[in-house]
Motif scaffolding. Structure first.
Motif, PDB file in Angstrom:
ATOM      1  N   GLN A 192       5.994  -0.279  -7.605  1.00  0.00           N
ATOM      2  CA  GLN A 192       5.143   0.717  -8.280  1.00  0.00           C
ATOM      3  C   GLN A 192       4.296   0.099  -9.394  1.00  0.00           C
ATOM      4  OE1 GLN A 192       7.463   4.273  -9.015  1.00  0.00           O
ATOM      5  NE2 GLN A 192       5.667   5.596  -9.178  1.00  0.00           N
TER       6      GLN A 192
ATOM      7  N   HIS B 229       1.411  -0.070  -8.807  1.00  0.00           N
ATOM      8  CA  HIS B 229       0.443   1.015  -8.627  1.00  0.00           C
ATOM      9  C   HIS B 229       1.214   2.327  -8.798  1.00  0.00           C
ATOM     10  CE1 HIS B 229      -2.018  -2.036  -6.161  1.00  0.00           C
ATOM     11  NE2 HIS B 229      -2.485  -1.966  -7.390  1.00  0.00           N
TER      12      HIS B 229
ATOM     13  N   ASN C  58       1.012   5.395  -8.225  1.00  0.00           N
ATOM     14  CA  ASN C  58       1.155   6.429  -7.198  1.00  0.00           C
ATOM     15  C   ASN C  58       1.801   5.878  -5.921  1.00  0.00           C
ATOM     16  OD1 ASN C  58      -1.003   4.849  -6.504  1.00  0.00           O
ATOM     17  ND2 ASN C  58      -2.396   6.526  -6.003  1.00  0.00           N
ATOM     18  N   GLU C  59       2.483   4.745  -6.033  1.00  0.00           N
ATOM     19  CA  GLU C  59       3.123   4.138  -4.860  1.00  0.00           C
ATOM     20  C   GLU C  59       4.621   4.021  -5.138  1.00  0.00           C
ATOM     21  OE1 GLU C  59       0.964   0.531  -4.021  1.00  0.00           O
ATOM     22  OE2 GLU C  59      -0.955   1.572  -4.008  1.00  0.00           O
TER      23      GLU C  59
ATOM     24  N   GLY D 119       0.951   4.819 -15.130  1.00  0.00           N
ATOM     25  CA  GLY D 119       0.289   5.298 -13.907  1.00  0.00           C
ATOM     26  C   GLY D 119       1.176   6.292 -13.177  1.00  0.00           C
TER      27      GLY D 119
ATOM     28  N   ARG E   5      -3.120   5.100  -9.503  1.00  0.00           N
ATOM     29  CA  ARG E   5      -2.949   3.685  -9.174  1.00  0.00           C
ATOM     30  C   ARG E   5      -2.927   2.788 -10.418  1.00  0.00           C
ATOM     31  NH1 ARG E   5      -4.148   0.408  -4.625  1.00  0.00           N
ATOM     32  NH2 ARG E   5      -5.002  -1.619  -5.128  1.00  0.00           N
ATOM     33  N   GLU E   6      -3.902   2.992 -11.323  1.00  0.00           N
ATOM     34  CA  GLU E   6      -4.116   2.057 -12.422  1.00  0.00           C
ATOM     35  C   GLU E   6      -3.159   2.322 -13.586  1.00  0.00           C
ATOM     36  OE1 GLU E   6      -6.544   3.862 -10.947  1.00  0.00           O
ATOM     37  OE2 GLU E   6      -7.561   2.272  -9.815  1.00  0.00           O
TER      38      GLU E   6
ATOM     39  N   ASP F  13      -6.228  -2.013 -12.666  1.00  0.00           N
ATOM     40  CA  ASP F  13      -5.351  -2.198 -11.517  1.00  0.00           C
ATOM     41  C   ASP F  13      -4.481  -3.424 -11.814  1.00  0.00           C
ATOM     42  OD1 ASP F  13      -4.218  -2.990  -9.093  1.00  0.00           O
ATOM     43  OD2 ASP F  13      -5.928  -2.271  -7.915  1.00  0.00           O
TER      44      ASP F  13
ATOM     45  N   HIS G 182       4.814  -2.008  -2.322  1.00  0.00           N
ATOM     46  CA  HIS G 182       3.682  -1.082  -2.464  1.00  0.00           C
ATOM     47  C   HIS G 182       3.726   0.020  -1.409  1.00  0.00           C
ATOM     48  CE1 HIS G 182       0.982  -3.513  -5.188  1.00  0.00           C
ATOM     49  NE2 HIS G 182       1.884  -4.421  -4.862  1.00  0.00           N
TER      50      HIS G 182
ATOM     51  N   GLN H  56       0.712   1.727   1.085  1.00  0.00           N
ATOM     52  CA  GLN H  56      -0.693   1.600   1.466  1.00  0.00           C
ATOM     53  C   GLN H  56      -1.231   2.957   1.889  1.00  0.00           C
ATOM     54  OE1 GLN H  56      -1.106  -1.090   4.766  1.00  0.00           O
ATOM     55  NE2 GLN H  56      -0.221   0.318   6.248  1.00  0.00           N
TER      56      GLN H  56
ATOM     57  N   GLU I  15       4.251  -3.032   2.407  1.00  0.00           N
ATOM     58  CA  GLU I  15       3.466  -1.821   2.175  1.00  0.00           C
ATOM     59  C   GLU I  15       4.060  -0.693   3.003  1.00  0.00           C
ATOM     60  OE1 GLU I  15       0.605  -1.289   0.381  1.00  0.00           O
ATOM     61  OE2 GLU I  15      -0.187  -3.307  -0.045  1.00  0.00           O
TER      62      GLU I  15
END
Ligand SMILES: [Zn+2]
Length: 428
Positions: free
Chosen positions: A104, A106, A108-109, A151, A157-158, A164, A196, A198, A278
Motif C-alpha cells: 500500500q 499506493h 488505494n491498493e 493516501g 494513490r499518492e 506517487d 500493489h 493494478q 499486482e
C-alpha cells in the motif's frame, strides 16, 4: 441478447509447470507447498475487521492489535508519514536470509495489506505449523504494511504531498520513500516483495481478466539479467507455478521496461531480489477477499521456496510463459443495437460503458458511442435487433454522463424491457 465475450468469464488453461514442493516433517507427502496450505492459513488466520477493502490506518492497526501481543512477532515504528501517522514494521523469524515486504505505498491498493495482516496473525499465533517454524528458523521476514497511510486515509494513490511514492525511488524526497530505503539498507534485504493492486480493467494478451500480475523488475535500461534479477525471476516463477491451478489463465506478466523512479527497479539495483505482485480483479470478488487469500498463499509459497534455498531448481518457464498485461478501456460493450432518442428515428450505434468502480460494477458512465466493432471491453453483449432507450437529463447523450438505459424489444418506449442498467432518478 447474449454475452458474446467476457474477459471475466472462467477459462481453463495449462497446468502448473514447477514441480510440487513438499513441506518437511509432519507435512511430508501432503499437498504441494504452499498453495493449499496457504489458502487454509488465509481462512483460519484471517484478521477480522478488514472485510471492506477501504480501511484507514487506525482501523488497520486496531484490527491487527490482538496478534501483535505475541512475542513471536516484533513491531517497531520505523518512521512516520507526511501527516505524522506511524509507519510500522513487523518482523518474524531470526534466520540468516532477510526478506522485506511492503504494501500500500499506493493508498488505494489495500489487498496485500489485508494479506500481510493475516500473515502476521499466522506467524504470531500458529502453534503447530511446520511451515511457520521453518520460516522462522531460516528467514527474517520484515513486513511494512500500509507504507502510505495518508493516501489510505483518503483511499487515493499518492501521499499527502500529492507525490506517487513509487516514483520517488530516485530522489527520495517523501518520508515514506526515505524510510523504505533506510529499512532496506539497514537489513541489506536479500529478497523484496513490492505489493500493489493494478487497474481492475486489465487483461492478459490472451484476453482474460488478470487476477495477479507479476514482475521481476529490470535493474537497468538494458533489462539485463544479473544475479539479483535472476533470483527475482525464480521467485516469480514459484508464484506463477503455485497459483496456476487456483486461477488458471488469470495471471500475467507486467511490462519490464526499466522504470528509473520506481522502487522495484531500484531495489533490484540496490541488491535486493525484488518481485512486484499486482492484485487485479476476479469476478464476484468486489472486496478482493479472495485475492487477499491468494496473496497469503503466494507469499507463503515464495517464502517457503526462499527458506528451502530451492530456487535453483525452479524453472523460469512458469513466469516467462505468462501473457503480458494489457489495459482495457471499457467495462461493458453493447453491440448491434439501435438507440432511441426522443421522437427521432432509431440510430444503429454501439455503446461502451465504463464504471466508476470497475471492481464493484457500480457507477456506469457512457464511453464511446458509434461504430465499436473493434473495441475491447471486459464484457460484450450482443443487442442486435433490440432498442436502447437512454434516459437523459437534457436529451443529449454525452460521454461521461451517468448511464440510465433500458433495452427494449421495440422503438416504442412502452415495449417489453429485456435488460436494464442504471436507475432512473425521479424528481420529488
Ligand atoms: Zn501501485
Amino acid at each position: 441478447m447474449t454475452v458474446v465475450a467476457s474477459v471475466r468469464g472462467w477459462h481453463w488453461a495449462v497446468g502448473a509447470i514447477v514441480a510440487p514442493l513438499v513441506i518437511p516433517g509432519s507435512m511430508e507427502g501432503q499437498a504441494p507447498c504452499c498453495l493449499a496450505e496457504g489458502l487454509a492459513v488465509a481462512g483460519q488466520y484471517q484478521v477480522a475487521g478488514l472485510e471492506d477493502r477501504r480501511f484507514n490506518h487506525e482501523i488497520y492497526w486496531a484490527a491487527m492489535a490482538p496478534a501483535l501481543v505475541s512475542d513471536r512477532v516484533r513491531i517497531i515504528q520505523v518512521g512516520e508519514s507526511t501527516e505524522g501517522r506511524a509507519i510500522n514494521a513487523v518482523t518474524y523469524g531470526t534466520g540468516s536470509t532477510s526478506v522485506l515486504l511492503w504494501s500500500q505505498m499506493h493508498g488505494n491498493e489495500s489487498t496485500a495489506s489485508m494479506a500481510l495482516a493475516d500473515l502476521v496473525n499466522f506467524f504470531a499465533t500458529a502453534d503447530t505449523s511446520a511451515l511457520a517454524s521453518l520460516l522462522a528458523d531460516r528467514l527474517t521476514v520484515t513486513m511494512i504494511p500500509m507504507l502510505n497511510p495518508d493516501g489510505a486515509e483518503r483511499f487515493i494513490r499518492e501521499n499527502a504531498l500529492g507525490i506517487d511514492v513509487n516514483r520517488d525511488a530516485r530522489i527520495l524526497v517523501t518520508p515514506e520513500g526515505q524510510l523504505l530505503k533506510r529499512v532496506r539498507d539497514s537489513l541489506q534485504a536479500d529478497f523484496g516483495f513490492n505489493l500493489h493492486d493494478q487497474g481492475s480493467r486489465t487483461a492478459g494478451d490472451d484476453g482474460l481478466l488478470v487476477a495477479i500480475a507479476l514482475l521481476a523488475p529490470a535493474a537497468d535500461e538494458e533489462r539485463s539479467w544479473g544475479p539479483v534479477r535472476l533470483k527475482a525471476r525464480k521467485v516469480a516463477a514459484v508464484i506463477a507455478g503455485a497459483l496456476e491451478p487456483e486461477i488458471p489463465g488469470r495471471m500475467a506478466r507486467y511490462d519490464d521496461s526499466y522504470a528509473t523512479r520506481a522502487f522495484g527497479d531500484r531495489m533490484q539495483q540496490w541488491g535486493t531480489s525484488t518481485v512486484l505482485i499486482e492484485s487485479g480483479a476476479l469476478a464476484d470478488d468486489p472486496q478482493k477477499q479472495r485475492l487477499r487469500a491468494i496473496n497469503v498463499a503466494v507469499l507463503l509459497s515464495a517464502l517457503y521456496a526462499i527458506a528451502q534455498d530451492s530456487l535453483d531448481q525452479v524453472s523460469d518457464l512458469a513466469y516467462e510463459r505468462l501473457p503480458m498485461n494489457r489495459a482495457i478501456a471499457n467495462d461493458l460493450l453493447l453491440l448491434g443495437g439501435k438507440i432511441v432518442l426522443g421522437n427521432s428515428k432509431p440510430i444503429r450505434a454501439d455503446i461502451a460503458i465504463v464504471f466508476d468502480d470497475a471492481v464493484a460494477g457500480t457507477g456506469p458512465r457512457y464511453g464511446e458511442v458509434g461504430d465499436l466493432a473493434e473495441a475491447v471491453a471486459m464484457d460484450t453483449v450482443d443487442v442486435t435487433g433490440l432498442y436502447l432507450h437512454p434516459y437523459l437529463e437534457d436529451g443529449f447523450l454525452r460521454r461521461g454522463a451517468p448511464v440510465v438505459l433500458r433495452v427494449r424489444r421495440e422503438a416504442d418506449p412502452e415495449s417489453e424491457e429485456v435488460w436494464r442498467i442504471g436507475e432512473v432518478i425521479t424528481d420529488r
